[in-house]
Enzyme design. Structure first.
Site, PDB file in Angstrom:
ATOM      1  N   TYR A 159      29.383 -65.077-133.486  1.00 29.28           N
ATOM      2  CA  TYR A 159      30.816 -64.708-133.530  1.00 29.28           C
ATOM      3  C   TYR A 159      31.565 -65.572-134.540  1.00 29.28           C
ATOM      4  O   TYR A 159      32.293 -65.059-135.400  1.00 29.28           O
ATOM      5  CB  TYR A 159      31.439 -64.856-132.138  1.00 29.28           C
ATOM      6  CG  TYR A 159      32.881 -64.393-132.081  1.00 29.28           C
ATOM      7  CD1 TYR A 159      33.189 -63.037-132.017  1.00 29.28           C
ATOM      8  CD2 TYR A 159      33.937 -65.308-132.086  1.00 29.28           C
ATOM      9  CE1 TYR A 159      34.513 -62.600-131.962  1.00 29.28           C
ATOM     10  CE2 TYR A 159      35.258 -64.881-132.031  1.00 29.28           C
ATOM     11  CZ  TYR A 159      35.536 -63.528-131.965  1.00 29.28           C
ATOM     12  OH  TYR A 159      36.855 -63.105-131.917  1.00 29.28           O
ATOM     13  N   LYS A 163      33.421 -64.382-138.175  1.00 30.34           N
ATOM     14  CA  LYS A 163      34.843 -64.482-138.501  1.00 30.34           C
ATOM     15  C   LYS A 163      35.058 -65.347-139.754  1.00 30.34           C
ATOM     16  O   LYS A 163      36.004 -65.113-140.512  1.00 30.34           O
ATOM     17  CB  LYS A 163      35.631 -65.020-137.301  1.00 30.34           C
ATOM     18  CG  LYS A 163      35.639 -64.079-136.100  1.00 30.34           C
ATOM     19  CD  LYS A 163      36.285 -62.722-136.394  1.00 30.34           C
ATOM     20  CE  LYS A 163      36.400 -61.852-135.148  1.00 30.34           C
ATOM     21  NZ  LYS A 163      37.016 -60.540-135.405  1.00 30.34           N
TER      22      LYS A 163
HETATM   23  N1  LIG Z   1      40.962 -61.920-127.310  1.00 33.47           N
HETATM   24  C1  LIG Z   1      40.976 -63.023-128.021  1.00 33.47           C
HETATM   25  O1  LIG Z   1      41.219 -64.127-127.508  1.00 33.47           O
HETATM   26  C2  LIG Z   1      40.711 -62.977-129.499  1.00 33.47           C
HETATM   27  C3  LIG Z   1      40.821 -64.167-130.223  1.00 33.47           C
HETATM   28  C4  LIG Z   1      40.595 -64.155-131.585  1.00 33.47           C
HETATM   29  C5  LIG Z   1      40.270 -62.972-132.225  1.00 33.47           C
HETATM   30  N2  LIG Z   1      40.145 -61.811-131.493  1.00 33.47           N
HETATM   31  C6  LIG Z   1      39.789 -60.595-132.230  1.00 33.47           C
HETATM   32  O2  LIG Z   1      40.733 -59.585-131.965  1.00 33.47           O
HETATM   33  C7  LIG Z   1      40.125 -58.293-132.072  1.00 33.47           C
HETATM   34  C8  LIG Z   1      40.425 -57.481-130.828  1.00 33.47           C
HETATM   35  O3  LIG Z   1      39.813 -58.126-129.724  1.00 33.47           O
HETATM   36  P1  LIG Z   1      40.276 -57.928-128.214  1.00 33.47           P
HETATM   37  O4  LIG Z   1      40.385 -59.273-127.628  1.00 33.47           O
HETATM   38  O5  LIG Z   1      41.395 -56.970-128.106  1.00 33.47           O
HETATM   39  O6  LIG Z   1      38.930 -57.287-127.617  1.00 33.47           O
HETATM   40  P2  LIG Z   1      38.647 -56.016-126.688  1.00 33.47           P
HETATM   41  O7  LIG Z   1      39.710 -55.864-125.651  1.00 33.47           O
HETATM   42  O8  LIG Z   1      37.232 -56.151-126.280  1.00 33.47           O
HETATM   43  O9  LIG Z   1      38.815 -54.795-127.715  1.00 33.47           O
HETATM   44  C9  LIG Z   1      37.929 -54.644-128.778  1.00 33.47           C
HETATM   45  C10 LIG Z   1      38.133 -53.263-129.360  1.00 33.47           C
HETATM   46  O10 LIG Z   1      37.206 -53.100-130.432  1.00 33.47           O
HETATM   47  C11 LIG Z   1      36.546 -51.856-130.217  1.00 33.47           C
HETATM   48  N3  LIG Z   1      35.252 -51.802-130.874  1.00 33.47           N
HETATM   49  C12 LIG Z   1      34.165 -52.586-130.677  1.00 33.47           C
HETATM   50  N4  LIG Z   1      33.158 -52.173-131.455  1.00 33.47           N
HETATM   51  C13 LIG Z   1      33.614 -51.091-132.143  1.00 33.47           C
HETATM   52  C14 LIG Z   1      33.055 -50.217-133.101  1.00 33.47           C
HETATM   53  N5  LIG Z   1      31.782 -50.342-133.490  1.00 33.47           N
HETATM   54  N6  LIG Z   1      33.817 -49.243-133.625  1.00 33.47           N
HETATM   55  C15 LIG Z   1      35.105 -49.078-133.230  1.00 33.47           C
HETATM   56  N7  LIG Z   1      35.685 -49.857-132.303  1.00 33.47           N
HETATM   57  C16 LIG Z   1      34.943 -50.844-131.782  1.00 33.47           C
HETATM   58  C17 LIG Z   1      36.448 -51.730-128.715  1.00 33.47           C
HETATM   59  O11 LIG Z   1      36.118 -50.399-128.346  1.00 33.47           O
HETATM   60  P3  LIG Z   1      35.378 -50.057-126.939  1.00 33.47           P
HETATM   61  O12 LIG Z   1      36.458 -50.000-125.888  1.00 33.47           O
HETATM   62  O13 LIG Z   1      34.748 -48.746-127.211  1.00 33.47           O
HETATM   63  O14 LIG Z   1      34.391 -51.148-126.668  1.00 33.47           O
HETATM   64  C18 LIG Z   1      37.855 -52.152-128.340  1.00 33.47           C
HETATM   65  O15 LIG Z   1      38.759 -51.090-128.564  1.00 33.47           O
HETATM   66  C19 LIG Z   1      38.629 -58.562-132.302  1.00 33.47           C
HETATM   67  O16 LIG Z   1      38.336 -58.482-133.669  1.00 33.47           O
HETATM   68  C20 LIG Z   1      38.462 -59.997-131.809  1.00 33.47           C
HETATM   69  O17 LIG Z   1      37.364 -60.640-132.429  1.00 33.47           O
HETATM   70  C21 LIG Z   1      40.361 -61.792-130.162  1.00 33.47           C
END
Ligand SMILES: NC(=O)c1ccc[n+]([C@@H]2O[C@H](COP(=O)([O-])OP(=O)(O)OC[C@H]3O[C@@H](n4cnc5c(N)ncnc54)[C@H](OP(=O)(O)O)[C@@H]3O)[C@@H](O)[C@H]2O)c1
Length: 236
Positions: A159, A163
């Site tokens: 991961y 990033k």
């Molecule tokens: N949450 C945090 O603390 C955090 C911190 C830093 C960065 N981020 C980044 O923020 C972004 C959103 O994360 P989140 O926390 O909202 O996570 P999340 O709730 O798990 O949502 C991730 C989203 O990405 C979609 N996804 C995964 N693989 C995909 C693919 N191959 N094609 C299209 N869509 C896909 C998922 O779809 P499905 O529902 O179908 O799985 C879901 O809609 C990510 O890039 C993550 O790395 C998050």
């Protein structure tokens, strides 16, 4: 004229909130999702359009670009938000299966390039397009090497390195597009409570979405090739 945005992975979490907040600004926020049912349901809740798009499936990305061209002819904002993590990395980098890296990179790295390249012709047609890549503080090399900082212990090979790669991808596209009105930036949403981390984050998805929305709606004086969080620039 109404602006059009595409947010990948917008059926839930931070992506859903980005779509909602962009919609509140009067922007047409296309909900990109790999699962038709969940994506349509989210889009319906938001009153926004839906397009099926799996960032690891180039065919679905091309089809999504064709659909956006047919429906809107142009794309003003692309938020590369879709991302995954495989939480089995506590054993350390040397115990992380290479296949896990491949899987994470397919979405977090190669997926971003696939989507960006497919959407770029539509983004170039907009007067001043914005590309936002959802990065993470875990991608920061500077923070990773701060022995006294909170990120020293979070040594997740696939991961974190995905990033870091995304950060360089952000810079690379910003340089290619330097002489155009298009701005390309990386956003750090902070640690937000979403499915990605079993809702362990202290921030809400809405709070995490705010920086992406800001970068998606930057004025002409805004930065490009930057790595930003709510408080401002973050160490590369
Ligand atoms: N949450 C945090 O603390 C955090 C911190 C830093 C960065 N981020 C980044 O923020 C972004 C959103 O994360 P989140 O926390 O909202 O996570 P999340 O709730 O798990 O949502 C991730 C989203 O990405 C979609 N996804 C995964 N693989 C995909 C693919 N191959 N094609 C299209 N869509 C896909 C998922 O779809 P499905 O529902 O179908 O799985 C879901 O809609 C990510 O890039 C993550 O790395 C998050």
């Amino acid at each position: 004229m109404t602006k059009t945005a595409l947010i990948t992975g917008a059926n839930k979490g931070i992506g859903y909130e980005i779509a909602r907040l962009l919609g509140e600004r009067g922007i047409t926020a296309i909900v990109g999702a790999r699962d038709e049912e969940r994506g349509r349901a989210a889009a319906e809740r938001l009153g926004q359009p839906f397009v099926r798009l799996d960032v690891t499936d180039a065919g679905s990305v091309t089809a999504a670009a064709k659909w956006i061209e047919h429906e809107y002819g142009v794309l003003d904002i692309l938020v590369n938000n879709a991302g995954i993590v495989i939480w089995n990395e506590d054993a350390g980098p040397s115990a992380t299966p290479v296949d896990d890296l491949r899987r994470v990179y397919e979405t977090n790295v190669f997926g971003v390039v696939t989507v960006t390249n497919a959407m770029l012709p539509l983004l170039r047609r907009a007067p001043a397009a914005r590309i936002v890549n959802m990065s993470s503080e875990l991608g920061s090399l500077g923070l990773a090497m701060d022995v006294d900082g909170p990120f020293w212990v979070h040594n997740y090979l696939s991961y974190n390195s995905s990033k870091s790669a995304l950060n360089m991808i952000t810079v690379s596209y910003a340089k290619e597009l330097w002489d155009t009105p298009i701005k390309v930036n990386a956003a750090n949403p902070g640690h937000c409570a979403t499915d990605l981390n079993g809702h362990s984050g202290l921030r809400t998805a809405e709070q995490g979405a705010a920086i992406a929305v800001e970068l998606a709606t930057l004025g002409a004086d805004g930065p490009t090739g930057a790595y930003l969080e709510d408080a401002g620039p973050i160490r590369w």
